[in-house]
Design a protein around this motif. Structure first.
Motif: not given
Length: 719
Positions: A395-421
């Motif tokens: 679960k700890a590894l899973e949480r770490e993976r989820v956190e990394k995925e969350k960071e990646q999603r946030e980064f992707i979301t931010e980039q997507n917003k820029k791309l959307e604009l």
């Protein structure tokens, strides 16, 4: 002599039917004697109030069991046996009753029919009443050499009534029983070791499963000590009244803690909600039995507890098996542990009800099963902790993976917003450009419609006419052409290469060239029109200079000329034909298998001019591009095909041209369904009425009689 023989035979019969118990002889070379069916006589006192003197006046019957077991009985039982010292020296003997839970045990020694010794003790009397301070009931008597005594014992119990009796030489009793105490000591040692070990683990981990397991071991230990008599001997020896309730009390307590531990260990609430509700109900019932054991008679509460115990163990085994099948690894130890305990409890229960005899296994079945059980359950807990640790690590590894995925999603979301604009801005630009292009194409559509012949022109020539025209895009590569010259009516259906804007450009070229050839040059012979059109297209597109894609551009065309005065129809076709329907029959006039435009490839193209003489009957003429026949659709997504089109036209023959137009549109919509239109579709249909056409031509001739009539001189092709 005869009477004597009968008396002897009858005596043998009586001895066989009513066997007489023998006297137990204490011999030099033997130190232990089982007082079973060979020596023991029993009398059941159903009144429970007879004195030993009165009981001895009753008829005793030989025992049928080595270890008499009457289960739960309301009667009192008197036993007697005869013992004789066959040695030439005095001997102290100890009489042991190896069942510590008997409420009342009275011991009598008779010599010459006189009671010389007696002792009253039992589970319901203080421990100090026992002659020998041990968990079992042990009584002592002294025998002189060759002396014979009668030993009488009275038993009464509200619980299971069983009284295995053993006679020992005094000097060998302690030595012989040391092995039994060693086994019990080993059992108690295992239980205490597991208790303190799990207490230590609980202190370190604070895991609830270990706390519930500690309570389970403690209740198991108290139950077994109570069952074996050691609880009375060492813990509550001055409180014999507790012996009346301790067995059902500790059984119910053990059931409650077992269910609670199993429920927590197997995570039943999360894994099996329905089974969890069953366990909660059983825990409530066991708690009620704990309370009722202090209020109800011992026999009633004991039977309630015993009957509650077996189903509880069975349900725990069932839940553990289901958990094991679902992949919960620690359940394997749990299943094995409770299965062993279930077997031991079952054997002991059957012995308590008098079904099984009194043996070492039936007496100590619970101890054996519970000792193995606590060891296996400790292994199960350790396995569960290891499993939990692995799960926590995972679960700890899973949480770490989820956190990394969350960071990646946030980064992707931010980039997507820029791309959307950026996309939104670019989309607006493209939308504006697209609007401009679309507006231009719509304007081109208006131009294309403007250059097409008006339907009124065609209707004046052929009153019954329809034009089925459905471009794939805004503008079309298909177009129809119409002209009148010298009492001749020229109708053409043209399918240019491509569709949309490219096809529309080709249609403009084709329309312009047809105007030049027919209207300016006066060419009305269909084959000659196609010959000149072919050369003009090749010249306009510079196809002699272009060898690649441009050399393929051109058009397919079906063109017919109707001579109003002579009722003759001329036809020529470039890859397209013409359909005629007269007298309810369809005729197909095929065109040449070559198109307009394209590279010469060393072949001179001369199109065939075909002349069809029309009769007095009406004739319907159809000119069509290939878009209708080539459209995909239907259940199998296949082409409509030219054969189906011909069949459809023949079926519509009896309808008006307007009705035919509507039906063609309906059939195509149903055929195409949700499939995309793949090409421009064009069908022109008109009805020739010979008489009416000739009359119109004659009227037109009279109106122009004052003018000089032009002759139809062949036009020499020049550029």
């Amino acid at each position: 002599m005869k009477n004597t023989l009968l008396i002897i035979l009858f005596s043998f019969y009586l001895l066989d039917v009513f066997p007489q118990s023998q006297t137990l002889l204490i011999e030099e070379n033997k130190s232990k004697y089982t007082v079973g069916k060979q020596f023991l006589n029993i009398f059941e006192d159903k009144t429970r109030f007879l004195t030993v003197t009165k009981a001895l006046e009753e008829s005793f019957v030989p025992s049928t069991m080595d270890s008499p077991n009457y289960g739960y009985s309301n009667s009192a039982f008197f036993t007697k046996f005869f013992v004789k010292n066959a040695q030439n020296k005095p001997q102290d003997i100890w009489i042991e009753v190896d069942y510590p839970s008997l409420d009342s045990v009275s011991f009598f020694v008779l010599k010459d029919n006189q009671i010389v010794k007696k002792n009253n003790t039992g589970y319901g009397l203080p421990f100090s009443t026992r002659e020998i301070k041990t968990k079992n009931f042990v009584f002592v008597t002294h025998l002189e050499p060759q002396e014979e005594q009668t030993i009488v014992l009275r038993f009464r119990s509200k619980r299971n009534t069983t009284f295995p009796i053993t006679v020992w030489k005094a000097e060998t009793y302690t030595e012989s029983n040391s092995s039994g105490y060693l086994g019990l000591g080993l059992y108690y040692g295992i239980m205490l070791a597991m208790l303190f070990y799990n207490l230590f683990v609980y202190t370190a981990l604070k895991e609830k499963s270990y706390l519930y397991y500690i309570l389970f071991i403690l209740s198991m230990l108290l139950f077994v000590m109570s069952f074996n008599g050691h609880g009375f001997q060492y813990l509550w020896s001055n409180f014999p009244s507790f012996n009346a309730v301790n067995i059902p009390f500790f059984i119910a307590l053990l059931i409650f803690n077992s269910l609670n531990f199993g429920r927590e260990f197997l995570s039943v609430a999360q894994r099996m909600p329905k089974a969890n509700r069953v366990l909660e109900i059983m825990m409530l019932v066991s708690f009620l039995i704990i309370v009722l054991s202090l209020l109800l008679p011992s026999r009633t509460s004991t039977m309630m507890a015993v009957f509650m115990g077996l189903p509880s163990v069975i349900i725990l085994v069932y839940i553990s098996v289901v958990s094991l099948k679902k992949g919960f690894r620690p359940a394997r130890f749990f299943t094995l542990a409770w299965s062993i305990f279930l077997l031991g409890s079952f054997i002991t229960a059957l012995r308590s009800f008098g079904i099984l005899p009194y043996t070492f296994v039936t007496v100590y079945g619970i101890q054996i099963g519970s000792a193995l059980e606590v060891v296996l359950l400790s292994l199960a807990l350790a396995d569960k902790i290891n499993t939990l640790r692995r799960e926590i690590a995972q679960k700890a590894l899973e949480r770490e993976r989820v956190e990394k995925e969350k960071e990646q999603r946030e980064f992707i979301t931010e980039q997507n917003k820029k791309l959307e604009l950026l996309v939104e801005e670019r989309t607006r630009e493209l939308a504006e450009q697209n609007k401009q292009i679309t507006d231009s194409i719509i304007y081109a559509q208006r131009i294309q419609k403007a250059i097409l012949p008006s339907k009124n022109q065609i209707v004046q020539a052929f009153p019954e006419t329809f034009i089925y025209f459905k471009p794939r895009d805004i503008v079309s590569g298909d177009f129809y052409w119409f002209a009148e010259r010298d009492n001749k009516i020229v109708v053409a259906v043209v399918d240019c290469t491509g569709h949309g804007v490219p096809g529309a450009f080709m249609s403009m070229i084709g329309n312009t060239l047809l105007n030049q050839i027919v209207l300016e040059r006066g060419i009305t012979r269909p084959a000659e029109i196609l010959n000149q059109l072919h050369e003009e297209v090749r010249f306009a597109l510079k196809q002699d200079e272009i060898l690649e894609e441009g050399a393929k551009d051109g058009m397919d065309i079906a063109i017919c000329v109707f001579h109003q005065l002579h009722n003759i129809l001329e036809f020529a076709g470039a890859n397209n034909g013409m359909y005629l329907i007269r007298n309810n029959k369809l005729e197909e006039i095929k065109g040449d298998r070559m198109g307009i435009g394209g590279a010469k490839r060393g072949v001179e193209r001369n199109f065939t001019n075909q002349i069809i003489k029309l009769g007095k009957e009406d004739t319907i003429v159809y000119l069509a591009s290939d878009g209708f026949a080539d459209q995909f659709g239907g259940e199998s997504n296949k082409k409509f095909m030219a054969g189906s089109l011909k069949k459809l036209l023949l079926e519509l023959n009896d309808k008006s041209l307007k009705a035919q137009h509507l039906q063609l549109n309906k059939v195509m919509e149903e055929w195409r369904g949700s499939y995309k239109q793949i090409d421009d579709q064009l069908i022109v249909g008109f009805k020739i009425k010979p008489t009416a056409s000739r009359q119109k031509a004659e009227i037109r001739i009279k109106e122009t009689s004052t003018e000089e009539r032009k002759t139809d001189i062949p036009h020499k092709f020049t550029r």
